[in-house]
Design an enzyme around this catalytic site. Structure first.
Site, PDB file in Angstrom:
ATOM      1  N   GLY A  39       0.796  -1.225   0.000  1.00 36.92           N
ATOM      2  CA  GLY A  39       0.000   0.000   0.000  1.00 36.92           C
ATOM      3  C   GLY A  39       0.828   1.275   0.000  1.00 36.92           C
ATOM      4  O   GLY A  39       0.287   2.381   0.062  1.00 36.92           O
ATOM      5  N   SER A  43       3.170  -0.061  -6.907  1.00 36.40           N
ATOM      6  CA  SER A  43       2.532  -0.395  -8.191  1.00 36.40           C
ATOM      7  C   SER A  43       1.973   0.843  -8.864  1.00 36.40           C
ATOM      8  O   SER A  43       2.122   1.014 -10.081  1.00 36.40           O
ATOM      9  CB  SER A  43       1.415  -1.409  -7.982  1.00 36.40           C
ATOM     10  OG  SER A  43       1.977  -2.611  -7.520  1.00 36.40           O
ATOM     11  N   SER A 110       9.738  -6.837  -0.999  1.00 35.41           N
ATOM     12  CA  SER A 110      11.142  -7.178  -0.695  1.00 35.41           C
ATOM     13  C   SER A 110      11.599  -6.535   0.621  1.00 35.41           C
ATOM     14  O   SER A 110      12.405  -5.613   0.604  1.00 35.41           O
ATOM     15  CB  SER A 110      12.071  -6.839  -1.864  1.00 35.41           C
ATOM     16  OG  SER A 110      11.738  -5.642  -2.517  1.00 35.41           O
TER      17      SER A 110
END
Ligand code: ADP
Length: 197
Positions: A39, A43, A110
């Site tokens: 969040g 992306s 990651s």
């Protein structure tokens, strides 16, 4: 030096080199590695950046959970071992795409220095640009784009990064992108400026 399995003989004098391919594409191969909490905006920013790059004629490819976990890595789960294998394969794909002269955008949480180091090592230090999508946990949790924080707080998801599994702040990112008071487009501009594109 990469591990070479028995009876595999890499051809070192391939007729076309990375430089040849880069010359044809008129750009340098590169890995942009977005790391940050769920969040945080990885992306959203990567998608915006991809559009911006495309509109300016740069050749890129975006890798994220959606296109990697459903195909190449659809046999992997979320154990520590599988998470590591997930990143190892993604980094190897980056390695190949960079050889092809592409700009590869990666959107993966990651969370640990270990996992990011593994990616950096496979991709190669000079090709690897780590972008820390730096958004406070409270904001990510308030956004709760996928409803995952709510589930994690309710104990329905175990080992959720930021809740009951740590996110280690990147030590020396290429870019520390503080998103809190910016629009995704402003974040994209900041990345393009840092890359001098
Ligand atoms: P991640 O990929 O890191 O899990 P997402 O990109 O899916 O995160 O979600 C980030 C959410 O935050 C989106 O709903 C996006 O619209 C919102 N958002 C608000 N401000 C920003 C910003 N500056 N950068 C990126 N996303 C932002």
């Amino acid at each position: 030096m990469a591990h070479i399995p028995e009876n595999i003989f890499p051809i070192h004098d391939r007729s076309l080199s990375r430089e040849d391919r880069e010359r044809l594409l008129e750009q340098k191969g590169l890995c942009l590695w977005f790391t940050g909490l769920s969040g945080s905006g990885k992306s959203t920013i990567a998608l915006e950046l991809e559009k911006s790059l495309y509109n300016s004629g740069w050749k890129s490819m975006l890798l994220d959970g959606d296109n990697v976990r459903t195909g190449l890595n659809n046999n992997l789960g979320f154990s520590q071992e599988d998470r590591k294998e997930n990143i190892r394969r993604i980094a190897e794909v980056n390695h190949l795409m960079i050889e092809a002269g592409l700009i590869v955008l990666n959107s993966f949480v990651s969370p640990t220095e270990e996992i990011r180091s593994l990616a950096r090592e496979i991709v190669g230090e000079k090709n690897f640009k780590e972008v820390f999508v730096n958004t406070p946990l409270e904001i990510c949790e308030a956004r709760d784009v996928k409803g995952l924080y709510k589930k994690a707080r309710a104990g329905e998801i175990k080992n959720f990064t930021g809740i009951d599994s740590p996110f280690e702040t990147p030590e020396k990112p290429f870019l520390d992108l503080k998103t809190e008071h910016k629009t995704p487009q402003e974040c994209v501009e900041e990345i393009l400026n840092a890359l001098k594109l």
